[in-house]
Structure formats: structure tokens, C-alpha cells
Design an enzyme around this catalytic site. Structure first.
Site, PDB file in Angstrom:
ATOM      1  N   TYR A 180      -7.321 -13.106  -6.347  1.00 15.11           N
ATOM      2  CA  TYR A 180      -6.869 -14.008  -7.410  1.00 15.11           C
ATOM      3  C   TYR A 180      -5.728 -14.869  -6.886  1.00 15.11           C
ATOM      4  CZ  TYR A 180      -2.863 -10.876  -8.068  1.00 15.11           C
ATOM      5  OH  TYR A 180      -1.722 -10.133  -7.865  1.00 15.11           O
ATOM      6  N   LYS A 210       7.907  -0.043  -9.955  1.00 22.14           N
ATOM      7  CA  LYS A 210       6.480  -0.167  -9.681  1.00 22.14           C
ATOM      8  C   LYS A 210       6.080   0.925  -8.701  1.00 22.14           C
ATOM      9  CE  LYS A 210       2.931  -3.571  -8.462  1.00 22.14           C
ATOM     10  NZ  LYS A 210       2.651  -4.974  -8.093  1.00 22.14           N
ATOM     11  N   THR A 270       0.716 -12.669 -11.770  1.00 26.46           N
ATOM     12  CA  THR A 270      -0.696 -12.336 -11.969  1.00 26.46           C
ATOM     13  C   THR A 270      -1.154 -12.631 -13.388  1.00 26.46           C
ATOM     14  OG1 THR A 270      -0.532 -10.584 -10.303  1.00 26.46           O
ATOM     15  CG2 THR A 270      -2.411 -10.485 -11.801  1.00 26.46           C
ATOM     16  N   GLU A 306      25.502  15.473   1.911  1.00 25.87           N
ATOM     17  CA  GLU A 306      25.344  15.536   3.371  1.00 25.87           C
ATOM     18  C   GLU A 306      26.290  14.560   4.063  1.00 25.87           C
ATOM     19  OE1 GLU A 306      21.329  16.101   5.146  1.00 25.87           O
ATOM     20  OE2 GLU A 306      20.633  15.580   3.133  1.00 25.87           O
ATOM     21  N   THR A 348       4.416  -8.789 -11.283  1.00 24.81           N
ATOM     22  CA  THR A 348       4.848  -7.388 -11.287  1.00 24.81           C
ATOM     23  C   THR A 348       5.607  -6.975 -10.028  1.00 24.81           C
ATOM     24  OG1 THR A 348       2.710  -6.694 -10.368  1.00 24.81           O
ATOM     25  CG2 THR A 348       2.933  -6.703 -12.777  1.00 24.81           C
ATOM     26  N   ASP A 349       5.475  -7.727  -8.938  1.00 26.72           N
ATOM     27  CA  ASP A 349       6.072  -7.283  -7.671  1.00 26.72           C
ATOM     28  C   ASP A 349       7.596  -7.172  -7.744  1.00 26.72           C
ATOM     29  OD1 ASP A 349       3.625  -7.042  -6.488  1.00 26.72           O
ATOM     30  OD2 ASP A 349       3.724  -8.926  -5.370  1.00 26.72           O
TER      31      ASP A 349
END
Length: 380
Positions: free
Chosen positions: A77, A216, A64, A335, A143-144
Site C-alpha cells: 500500500y 507498538k 496507513t 546493576e 502507526t509507526d
């Protein structure tokens, strides 16, 4: 009656001579003092001019931050439209922090990030520091998957010089684009002496994060990146840098990258209600070397899925229990009886980072549950 001392008489010509001497000497003194003051004032400038700015190389990968707005929607975008050199030119004052150059590694949205680009980045960064080409590196990135790239590099870069990943949540050309300021601060951090010895970091939204902890947390907010289990390691603005955690004195040796340029196949299986064994059995059939479970709660799954995980572990597949929950730890033997089943608990690592570490461990011949667990337990 008190007597007062009689004033001493000074001849007139003596007074005039002394006055003339002071008058003549005064300009010389002022000139000398001014020169001394000027020399003192200029000394820091002389040192600053003699000392070169830190050298920072920007490795651009897309995302981005290199995108441009698209009229298809109010927030539309296209990623990867602009080069790293163009990004640098858009940031006024960035040249005050470092002598900067840019190289284009790729120009993709980070949803398309892959082993090839990761290996290129790792190779180039190691070259830069081995050859003394720069004092720090900045990587512009989407950023992903930024947290995954940062965590990967943290585990394979052998230098502790600063490598700073940076991106943006808003592309260029839109109101309140965050890319220029993020890039300015990333260069500032990479060039700072305070950053030496800290290795790979992420800088976003005035905050400095360690790759192990960052994740994120929001799809569109500029404050999307948080470190839920540990908090940030520092803060930055265009005028200052403040680290809140010390530089670690000990550092684990980096993992070796496989010569074929590919990491082993490790699948992430997402747990959910009414879960059966299908996804796990498919991962085994697809010859996955490892399986990471994004489990519910503290890494739990249904009984059917648990039996499939146990079958996989008996076949030599590395099975790691992580969690789909956004924060907290997945501990051993709570557990689930990890010791009996031959599982690994991911502790603080989310599924995507657990997958990466598992890939690197398998590629380096580390496959026994005990060895893998020890690697997951290492904090650095």
C-alpha cells in the site's frame, strides 16, 4: 336471620345523564391524555434537538489510515493518499456522534514524522481549545511513530480536553480494513463527556490507551498496540465507552516549545553484544545534548560503552539509561551506580519516549541529573 341491605334505587333519567356525561367527557379526556403522553414522549427529543452535538475537529497527518492498496504485493500500500475529509465520508454513522470538520496538517507516512509537524499540531490544538472551536480533537496518524506523537502532545498541550490519535494497520480498499471503525470509535471517544479531563489518548482496535504506556508490538497485526506495564485505560465499541481508570485530578504543567521550532539533538544508541564506545563517542562529536541508551536487560551496556557514557555525562550531556526490552522498568542504582555516574534511569519509558522527554526537558532548561530524574519519575 342475616339481613341484607336493600339496593338503593336510582332514577332512570339520572343514570342516562351520568352515562351521557361520561360519554361526552371521554373523548376530551383521551385527547388530553394523548397530548400529555405525546408531550412526555417528545420531551427528550426536544432536549436533544435543542442541545447541539459535540464538535470534533479531525487533524489529518497521513499514515496507513489514509493509504490505498498497491498491487505490488498482497499487502502492499501507499501511505498518505487520501485526505481527512475523504476518510470521514467513508465512515457511515460517524455524524451521529459529533459535528465534524477536517483539516489537513500533512499527508505523510509516520516514518517521516518530524518536529515541524509536531509543532504545527501542538499550535493548532492549543488554538482550537483556546478559541473554543471544538470539544475534542482527533488526529489521524500512521502507526509507526504514533506513540511518540501522542507522548509529545501529552507533554505540551495545556488543555485537558480530549485529543485522540487514531490510525490503522490496513489501508482502505483491502479486505477487513480497520481504519473506518477505528476512526468512528476515535470520534466517539473525543465527543464523549466521559473523556473530558483525560487529555491525549490513543484509540486503536476497540481499546483506549494512555500515551505514556502504549507501544507498538507487532509489525502487521491489528492488535499491535499494547500498554505492557499498565494496561489500557478503557475500551470502546460503536455502542459504548468504558474507562477502567479514573481521571487524574492533578496535572503537571506542560512544557514550553522552543521558539526556533526545533527540539535539541538527542541520540538513541542501541546496545548489543560486542558493543564498543564508537556510537556514543560519535554522538558526543555530533554535539548531541543528550544520549539515550537502549540498553540490554535493565538498561545495561558493555564496560567500554559504560566508560563512554560516563565521559559524556562529565561533559554535561544528559545520559539516560533505557532498555531495548519490550516491557519492564529500568530502575536506578541496581546493576549500574547511577548516582556516581550522573545517569538518569528511564523507569517505564521506552527509548523513543525517553528521547522525547529528554528533548523537552533540555529545551526547558532542565539538565541536571536530579531534575531530569524527577521529571522521568512524574507519572503525568
Amino acid at each position: 336471620m342475616k339481613k341484607f341491605a336493600r339496593p338503593v334505587s336510582v332514577p332512570f333519567h339520572t343514570t342516562i345523564s351520568a352515562a351521557l356525561a361520561v360519554f361526552i367527557a371521554l373523548p376530551l379526556y383521551c385527547t388530553s391524555a394523548a397530548a400529555a403522553d405525546a408531550s412526555a414522549d417528545q420531551q427528550p427529543n426536544v432536549v436533544g434537538q435543542a442541545k447541539q452535538l459535540p464538535r470534533v475537529i479531525v487533524l489529518a497527518t497521513g499514515g496507513t489510515i489514509s493509504g490505498t492498496a498497491d498491487a505490488r504485493s498482497a499487502i502492499g500500500y501507499n501511505s498518505g493518499e487520501r485526505t481527512g475529509q475523504q476518510l470521514i465520508k467513508d465512515v457511515p454513522g460517524i455524524e451521529k456522534f459529533a459535528t465534524i470538520s477536517a483539516e489537513q496538517i500533512s499527508n505523510i507516512g509516520s516514518q517521516d514524522m518530524n518536529d515541524k509537524v509536531w509543532f504545527q499540531l501542538a499550535k493548532r490544538i492549543n488554538e482550537i481549545f483556546d478559541r473554543g472551536e471544538a470539544d475534542g480533537v482527533v488526529i489521524t496518524h500512521g502507526t509507526d511513530t504514533m506513540e511518540e506523537t501522542a507522548f509529545f502532545l501529552k507533554n505540551v498541550i495545556h488543555s485537558t480536553k480530549p485529543v485522540v490519535l487514531v490510525g490503522s494497520m490496513r489501508p482502505g480498499g483491502v479486505t477487513s480494513a480497520d481504519g473506518p471503525n477505528n476512526l468512528l470509535e476515535a470520534v466517539e471517544v473525543a465527543a464523549s463527556p466521559q473523556s473530558q479531563g483525560r487529555g491525549v489518548m490513543v484509540v486503536m482496535n476497540d481499546t483506549i490507551h494512555d500515551p505514556r504506556w502504549i507501544t507498538k508490538t507487532n509489525t502487521t497485526s491489528v492488535q499491535t498496540f499494547l500498554s505492557p506495564n499498565a494496561g489500557p485505560i478503557g475500551y470502546v465499541d460503536p455502542a459504548s465507552i468504558r474507562f477502567v481508570s479514573p481521571v487524574l485530578s492533578a496535572r503537571r504543567a506542560p512544557y514550553t516549545l522552543p521558539v526556533d521550532g526545533q527540539l535539541p539533538r538527542v541520540e538513541i544508541v542501541f546496545a548489543h553484544s560486542n558493543m564498543d564506545a564508537t556510537q556514543i563517542d560519535h554522538a558526543i562529536a555530533d554535539k548531541a545534548k543528550g544520549i539515550v541508551i537502549a540498553g540490554v536487560g535493565d538498561g545495561d551496556v558493555s564496560n567500554a560503552a559504560m566508560l563512554a557514557m560516563q565521559r559524556a555525562a562529565k561533559m554535561g550531556v544528559v545520559v539516560v539509561r533505557s532498555s531495548r526490552v519490550g516491557s519492564g522498568f529500568v530502575n536506578r542504582n541496581v546493576e549500574v551506580d547511577d548516582d556516581k555516574s550522573g545517569f538518569v534511569a528511564s523507569l517505564d519509558l521506552n527509548p523513543e519516549k525517553a528521547r522525547l522527554l529528554t528533548q523537552l526537558l533540555i529545551a526547558n532548561g532542565i539538565t541536571s541529573p536530579a531534575q531530569v530524574q524527577a521529571a522521568f519519575s512524574a507519572t503525568y
